[in-house]
Write a protein that holds these residues in place. Structure first.
Motif, PDB file in Angstrom:
ATOM      1  N   ILE A   1       0.860  -1.180   0.000  1.00 45.24           N
ATOM      2  CA  ILE A   1       0.000   0.000   0.000  1.00 45.24           C
ATOM      3  C   ILE A   1       0.897   1.230   0.000  1.00 45.24           C
TER       4      ILE A   1
ATOM      5  N   PHE B   1       1.038   5.209   0.390  1.00 42.55           N
ATOM      6  CA  PHE B   1       0.196   6.212   1.039  1.00 42.55           C
ATOM      7  C   PHE B   1       1.027   7.393   1.506  1.00 42.55           C
TER       8      PHE B   1
ATOM      9  N   PRO C   1      -4.303   2.627   6.049  1.00 41.55           N
ATOM     10  CA  PRO C   1      -3.183   1.764   5.647  1.00 41.55           C
ATOM     11  C   PRO C   1      -2.794   0.749   6.718  1.00 41.55           C
TER      12      PRO C   1
ATOM     13  N   PRO D   1       3.697  -1.859   3.831  1.00 45.41           N
ATOM     14  CA  PRO D   1       3.829  -0.575   3.142  1.00 45.41           C
ATOM     15  C   PRO D   1       4.815  -0.718   1.984  1.00 45.41           C
TER      16      PRO D   1
END
Length: 317
Positions: A6, A8, A15, A34
């Motif tokens: 993800i 972000f 998240p 992440p």
């Protein structure tokens, strides 16, 4: 190992919850994390089967990274090629062709000349524009807002021609839409994930920001089905895996007001706990589906029906 990443910015609650939701399931061969970028080399895979994009609309470097990732097989949610081409005026034009009610809308050239242009650059543009025809079409009150972008930035509500010209003088090089005001009885914000999962949320845009999801609209089962059909139809043609559609109901008719939100708000403090839990669980479910169907080196993107019909490519949903 198939990795779900993800990408972000400042947001944290969605998240972190998204990653936890996937990893807590302890699925064989699938992990979420992440996205980490230490270099971007042309034509080299990203290492991710799936990437959820929450920030590239604000960071051109990330958009370039995601296009390279998609080219080398990553299923990027949302498709960065379509997202780069999409904007609100086109979406409204498309809606008129697939029988989705939308407000009467026109697009306007920027008030100031774009950089590196002159009067001679606009030989094909009438001066003055047919302002009488434009104002007659949209009527007043009307809204003026940028044709691309979101977040209620540079949005004006206008009651008269004088209001319009005063506001338009402030817009600089922004290309603006002028749009009929829909005086609604009810309003809904609708998540759509994977082109198949829909959550219709009563929403009151006239409330303070932190209270907008506190609304007591109670649509009938028939109205819910009608709105779900509109949401699915729009996202089928646009090809978005993760989007929100805003619907304003006037005289019983749901009008699609805003449906170009490919990084929609999903923070628990704004959408509320129940909506937050739904979007986390559903986004995680869809990302896992995409990871499980991932084929290395293939085109794993979603392409909308509009592009599909133009190219002959088979739709992914």
């Amino acid at each position: 190992m198939k990795k779900i990443g993800i990408l972000f910015g400042k947001e944290r609650s969605f998240p972190e919850a998204f990653i936890e939701k996937i990893n807590s399931q302890k699925l064989d061969g699938i992990i979420a994390e992440p996205v980490r970028i230490d270099k971007v080399v042309q034509g080299e895979p990203s290492g991710y089967a799936v990437i959820i994009d929450r920030i590239s609309q604000d960071v051109p470097f990330y958009r370039a990274y995601l296009k390279n990732a998609a080219l080398t097989g990553t299923a990027v949610i949302n498709n960065p090629f379509w997202w780069s081409a999409d904007e609100k005026f086109f979406n409204n034009c498309l809606a008129t062709k697939i029988n989705v009610p939308v407000p009467k809308t026109v697009i306007l050239p920027s008030r100031e000349l774009p950089s590196d242009t002159s009067d001679e650059s606009f030989s094909n543009l009438a001066y003055p524009l047919d302002w009488e025809g434009i104002f007659s079409y949209t009527g007043f009150p009307t809204y003026m807002k940028p044709f691309a972008g979101g977040g209620w930035k540079n949005v004006y509500r206008l009651d008269s021609i004088d209001d319009f010209f005063n506001a338009h003088a402030e817009t600089g090089q922004l290309v603006m839409l002028l749009q009929e005001e829909i005086k609604f009885e009810e309003y809904y914000r609708c998540y759509c994930i994977g082109g198949k999962y829909v959550r219709i949320m009563p929403y009151e845009p006239r409330n303070p920001f932190h209270l907008r999801y506190v609304a007591d609209f109670a649509p009938t089962a028939e109205k819910l089905a009608e709105m779900e059909d509109i949401v699915l139809r729009l996202n089928k043609y646009l090809g978005y895996d993760f989007n929100t559609v805003e619907l304003a109901v006037r005289d019983g008719i749901p009008y699609a007001i805003d449906f170009c939100n490919p990084a929609p708000d999903a923070e628990v403090t704004s959408v509320g706990q129940e909506n937050f839990e739904w979007v986390v669980e559903t986004a995680a479910k869809f990302a896992i589906e995409k990871a499980q169907s991932f084929e290395p080196g293939k085109d794993n993107l979603t392409w909308g029906e509009y592009v599909v019909r133009s190219s002959g490519k088979q739709a992914l949903y």
